[in-house]
Design an enzyme around this catalytic site. Structure first.
Site, PDB file in Angstrom:
ATOM      1  N   MET A   1      34.317  44.838  44.444  1.00 52.92           N
ATOM      2  CA  MET A   1      32.897  44.807  44.085  1.00 52.92           C
ATOM      3  C   MET A   1      32.534  46.082  43.329  1.00 52.92           C
ATOM      4  O   MET A   1      31.970  47.025  43.878  1.00 52.92           O
ATOM      5  CB  MET A   1      32.046  44.653  45.347  1.00 52.92           C
ATOM      6  CG  MET A   1      32.421  43.440  46.184  1.00 52.92           C
ATOM      7  SD  MET A   1      31.441  43.295  47.705  1.00 52.92           S
ATOM      8  CE  MET A   1      32.040  44.711  48.629  1.00 52.92           C
ATOM      9  N   ASP A   2      32.830  46.111  42.050  1.00 50.62           N
ATOM     10  CA  ASP A   2      32.703  47.333  41.267  1.00 50.62           C
ATOM     11  C   ASP A   2      31.453  47.287  40.392  1.00 50.62           C
ATOM     12  O   ASP A   2      31.054  46.230  39.904  1.00 50.62           O
ATOM     13  CB  ASP A   2      33.946  47.494  40.389  1.00 50.62           C
ATOM     14  CG  ASP A   2      34.063  48.881  39.788  1.00 50.62           C
ATOM     15  OD1 ASP A   2      33.448  49.825  40.342  1.00 50.62           O
ATOM     16  OD2 ASP A   2      34.752  49.027  38.765  1.00 50.62           O
TER      17      ASP A   2
END
Length: 305
Positions: A83-84
């Site tokens: 989850m960047d």
């Protein structure tokens, strides 16, 4: 980013009573998982029956309509997500970094709900890496508090929606109250069967492989196994993903336009299909998730052949 579902309404619960012995002091070779003290029965009963409002559509997965083109028989069992882009999302909007994490929470909530509706069994999220400990102290402290607050607030929904929570990583580095809260939540939801959310905290692929090797070495030293017994199967029994029926992700999604796996599940991703999305994580929603799943279903998996 830290995970928290922020369903409403759900009351805040206090942290469980302390463990009789800190779980991180129990030798690994005694058991595959550290002993866990469950939530007391009265609290679990209250959480299970609290409120009448349902956050998800509880119809069986096979009775729900899938988006056009998506095939139920080709759905991945296990999806992993890096989850960047939370901090970049906030900076692009001249917002504090914490706002990016809070926006990312809403994206996670949406993806969990979609997984439950579409029949995906396991979702693993890279919530806090071993390298994240080197971030500014104030940011790390905020993330730890967000973990604790989110898990306290969201416990009830996991019971109502039959969701199992598993946490992997080196939890000994976390605040003790958070360690105990995570251990109790894992124990309290271990029999939930609809969906499993695996949260990687203080985790790295290197750490996972090393701790598995250390445990096998200790078993060999104690005479429980011979070095020649060590094989892929034994190794996988010691990896932290031994908490799930589906330890190998079918699909890995990374957001924010980066093209790397950043030390996440290095062993488990050996034959995983990769999908790199341009969206920053807080902007990642149903349309982007559908695009990733459609791309996955169009591929022919070869498993190294």
């Amino acid at each position: 980013m830290p995970f928290s579902l922020h369903f409403s309404p759900t009351p805040l619960i206090t942290a469980p009573s302390p463990l009789s012995k800190p779980f991180f002091l129990v030798p690994y070779y005694h058991t595959l998982h550290a002993p866990k003290s469950p939530l007391c029965s009265s609290m679990e009963h209250a959480l299970t029956h609290q409120g009448k409002q349902e956050a998800f559509d509880l119809r069986p997965e096979d009775s729900q309509t899938l988006p056009l083109g998506l095939r139920r028989d080709a759905m991945p069992s296990h999806v992993a997500v890096i989850m960047d882009g939370n901090r970049r999302w906030a900076r692009l909007r001249d917002l504090p970094v914490r706002s990016g994490y809070e926006a990312g929470v809403e994206s996670l909530r949406k993806i969990v709900e979609i997984c439950c509706k579409w029949g995906i069994k396991v979702l693993s999220v890279f919530a806090f890496s071993s390298d994240n400990w080197f971030r500014p102290k104030v940011e790390v402290e905020f993330l730890m508090s967000l973990f604790e607050r989110g898990m306290q607030e969201d416990t009830g929904i996991f019971f109502r929606e039959n969701i199992r929570i598993s946490v992997i990583g080196d939890l000994t580095k976390l605040p003790k109250a958070l360690q105990e809260l995570m251990v109790n939540l894992e124990e309290a939801t271990k029999n939930n069967t609809r969906f499993q959310l695996i949260v990687a905290v203080s985790y790295s692929g290197h750490y996972d492989v090393v701790q598995a090797c250390q445990r096998l070495a200790l078993k060999a030293k104690c005479g429980l196994i011979e070095p020649s017994d060590i094989n892929v199967s034994l190794m996988e029994q010691e990896l932290e993903t031994n908490c799930t029926e589906f330890p190998h992700p079918d699909l890995l999604i990374r957001t924010s336009g980066e093209f790397r796996i950043s030390n996440f599940m290095l062993w488990q991703l050996a034959y995983t299909e990769l999908f790199f999305a341009q969206s920053l994580w807080p902007d990642f929603g149903e349309a982007e998730f559908l695009k990733a799943l459609l791309a996955f279903q169009q591929r022919q998996r070869r498993y190294g052949v």
